[in-house]
Design an enzyme around this catalytic site. Structure first.
Site, PDB file in Angstrom:
ATOM      1  CD  GLN A  10      -4.135  11.368   0.784  1.00  0.00           C
ATOM      2  OE1 GLN A  10      -4.145  12.590   0.803  1.00  0.00           O
ATOM      3  NE2 GLN A  10      -4.873  10.611   1.592  1.00  0.00           N
ATOM      4  CB  SER A  11      -5.055   5.919  -4.576  1.00  0.00           C
ATOM      5  OG  SER A  11      -3.848   5.306  -4.165  1.00  0.00           O
ATOM      6  CB  SER A  12      -9.295   8.214  -5.057  1.00  0.00           C
ATOM      7  OG  SER A  12      -9.548   8.012  -3.677  1.00  0.00           O
ATOM      8  CD  GLN A  27      -7.181   6.675  -1.110  1.00  0.00           C
ATOM      9  OE1 GLN A  27      -6.037   7.109  -1.229  1.00  0.00           O
ATOM     10  NE2 GLN A  27      -7.503   5.412  -1.348  1.00  0.00           N
TER      11      GLN A  27
END
Length: 703
Positions: free
Chosen positions: A22-24, A27
């Protein structure tokens, strides 16, 4: 084609790799359903025939962006295992989880095709070696990259729209805060505001970031600095990096600026920073909020910093330094028009100043244009400045006193603010200690220790302030004021005062002189100095070039003439004593502190031979003096008799080297009776001398 038909037995012999990303971290913490969906792909692998122990989960890239693979260790580990033939299938919820970059995605497809590895997403199983599957996977990768671009464009567009209106909230530097309405205001802490204001005033006065840091250290002042990602402000010694960062920040001029730097990712995933020209900034809104300086003053500060960092330029006005070169940064070569630099050389225990034009030598390998001794030029410029400044010296001294008093007052105000802050902290620590339950000794001891620390800090600040006040008062007492007024009656005394720093002389010179052009004439032994004052007036001076080393050690002509005169009546040893008695030193030295720089017999003999002077022997022979053999033949006596006659003054003897002599010839006719009488007189004198010695011996024995 059915998924089970694509999965072959050799695929099942290898592992099934599940990649989760997941990107961050936000998230990861909030979008938990996405995480559950990705972990649920283990069931798909089990349904296709893989055992649980064959499923390898790679989730080390949680919170990492998929824009590049350079900083994703988990993805690099996945590609490595696929290339080594360990993976039978690679699973991801969708293509965007594996890569958001076409280069990384197609590289993975190529490796999977070579290693005969399948790819699985939420829609199905794909064989990269199959043209149709590879075409579909390539299309999905392109859509994933386009999706990332669209997301970024939407977010970026919203931010830039706010930026153009000056409403996007950026982290503020120390000295600014956001109020409840979201407007930028000055920090309500008076100590922070006054310290930042004093910083900009000090820089305007000294004209250098490093000198500003030294001024703060000399005055014992601390500069405020906000802790990263916090509203807490601490006071610490000012550093050069903090000073440069403050001077380059346009927010202190009340300007809303955004996009001053351009960030790019390199191949290895590192951020590359490039400063943009002010014309390329995404937003630059003057007077957007209150500031500590004006926009014009901010631009002037940047120009000063730029000029300080340049080695060569058409017009250079570098900040004054401690060196003795009075014309530092203001000397122009009279031949090529370039600015000359100052150079220092340690010779014979003292530092000499030279002005050197070396730009052609440094850039094109050509010889130096000019190299001129600086101390005669500085002395001539100093006399000229003293003559120019004498009428206004008293008024200038009073203005300097007022300026010094104002600076000391500002520094004391800042120290007082620090004392007040320490007193507030001590009072707060005291109230916290008084409110604690006495039975809770663990908390009470900690609060009491903090209270003692605050009191100790308060005492140290108060002592520092009192000590600084005593030092300032010593510098500005009435005696120094009267001495300053007395010195201003003759500005030359002030200018040549050894306690006056060279930096102050250069600052004074900068207010009067625009530049100085030097043109050296070696054949004439002089240098033409063309001075251009501020306002357009010019002046031309002529200075004598210092003598070379050979000329400095050469004996002066008047000393050689004196030795030539003394040779008529004195030998070299006597001449040496006469010269030393008159404190005449050999060579070009006139320093009396050099005890070894004195004449000796050999030095005098060297002068006689070096300058071709007639020797003492030749001078006596020209006057008719006779050698011992010639005198004996002339008088018809033996050498012992001649020596005895010379001893008692019957015959005159003239020494020419300290141990050998020539004799003055007798008259033209010396009768034999006269010679006999001279012998009788000599014998009688010898008898009298022996008798006197015997009487003296008898008297000593009687005693």
């Amino acid at each position: 084609m059915n998924e089970n038909l694509k999965v072959q037995s050799h695929h099942l012999e290898r592992g099934a790799y599940l990649y989760i990303r997941q990107s961050s971290m936000r998230q990861v913490m909030e979008n938990v359903e996405s995480t559950k969906r990705q972990y649920a792909l283990r069931g798909r692998a089990t349904g296709l025939g893989w055992r649980d122990d064959q499923i390898i989960v790679i989730d080390s890239d949680q919170g990492e962006s998929g824009a590049s693979a350079s900083w994703r260790e988990g993805f690099q580990h996945l590609v490595s295992d696929v290339g080594m033939g360990r993976a039978g299938i690679v699973m991801g919820l969708e293509v965007s989880r594996l890569a958001r970059n076409n280069a990384d995605w197609h590289r993975l497809l190529e490796i999977c095709a070579l290693a005969d590895t399948l790819i699985l997403d939420e829609d199905g199983v794909y064989d990269p070696a199959n043209f149709n599957d590879r075409l579909l996977l390539g299309l999905k990768g392109t859509m994933s990259e386009a999706e990332l671009h669209v997301i970024k464009a939407r977010l970026r567009g919203g931010i830039l729209n706010k930026v153009r209106r000056g409403e996007y909230r950026c982290p503020l530097p120390t000295g600014f805060l956001y109020d409840e309405a979201g407007n930028v205001v000055l920090d309500p802490d008076a100590q922070i505001r006054e310290m930042i204001t004093h910083f900009f005033e000090t820089f305007s006065r000294v004209g250098s970031a490093s000198q500003t840091v030294k001024a703060f250290a000399r005055e014992g002042l601390l500069f405020p600095s906000r802790v990263r990602n916090s509203k807490q402000v601490i006071f610490q010694p000012l550093t050069a990096s903090t000073a440069m960062r403050t001077l380059h920040n346009p927010r202190y001029a009340g300007v809303y600026a955004y996009g001053q730097r351009l960030y790019r990712r390199t191949v290895d995933g590192k951020k590359q920073l490039r400063k943009r020209d002010p014309k390329e900034w995404l937003a630059c809104i003057p007077d957007a909020h209150p500031g500590y300086i004006s926009w014009d003053q901010f631009q002037h500060n940047l120009r000063v910093l730029e000029s300080n960092g340049r080695g060569y330029q058409s017009v250079r006005a570098s900040p004054p330094r401690e060196g003795a070169a009075l014309l530092q940064g203001r000397v122009v070569c009279g031949r090529c028009g370039s600015h000359m630099r100052a150079r220092y050389a340690d010779r014979r225990g003292q530092v000499d100043t030279w002005y050197l034009c070396s730009r052609a030598s440094a850039s094109r390998g050509e010889p130096h244009c000019q190299s001129i001794a600086g101390w005669p030029i500085d002395a001539a410029i100093g006399e000229l400045i003293a003559a120019e400044m004498t009428p206004a010296a008293v008024e200038l001294a009073l203005e300097i006193r007022k300026e010094i008093e104002r600076r000391h007052g500002e520094a004391d105000e800042l120290r007082l603010r620090a004392v007040e802050r320490a007193r507030i902290d001590a009072d707060l620590a005291q109230r916290r200690f008084m409110l604690v339950d006495p039975n809770n000794r663990l908390v009470a001891d900690t609060l009491e220790r903090e209270w003692n620390d605050k009191l100790r800090s308060l005492t140290e600040l108060q002592e520092d302030r009192e000590r600084a006040l005593r030092e300032d008062r010593l510098k500005l007492d009435d005696a120094i004021h009267d001495r300053l007024i007395a010195m201003t009656t003759d500005f030359k005394t002030v200018w040549s005062d050894p306690t006056l720093p060279n930096r102050e002389r250069k600052r004074l010179l900068a207010y009067l002189v625009e530049d100085v052009t030097l043109l050296k004439f070696p054949s004439e032994g002089e240098t033409r100095v063309h001075i251009r004052f501020r306002g357009g007036r010019t002046e031309t001076l002529t200075t004598q070039n210092p003598k070379s080393s050979a000329q400095q050690v050469k004996t002066r002509p008047e000393v050689v003439g004196l030795v030539d005169t003394l040779l008529d009546d004195h030998i070299c040893a006597e001449i040496k004593d006469i010269l030393n008695a008159k404190e005449i030193r050999p060579g070009g030295s006139a320093r009396r502190d050099q005890t070894n720089a004195q004449f000796t017999d050999l030095r005098v003999i060297y002068l006689v031979k070096q300058y071709g002077l007639r020797t003492r022997y030749d001078r006596l022979r020209d006057r008719g003096m006779l050698t011992k053999a010639e005198a004996c033949a002339k008088l018809g006596i033996s050498e012992s008799t001649l020596v005895r006659w010379a001893k008692y003054g019957i015959v005159k003897r003239h020494s020419y080297n300290g141990y050998m002599s020539l004799y003055e010839p007798p008259g033209p006719h010396v009768p034999a009776k006269q010679c006999s009488r001279w012998n009788q007189l000599a014998h009688r004198a010898a008898s009298v001398r022996r008798l006197s010695e015997q009487n003296a011996t008898i008297s000593m024995e009687g005693l």
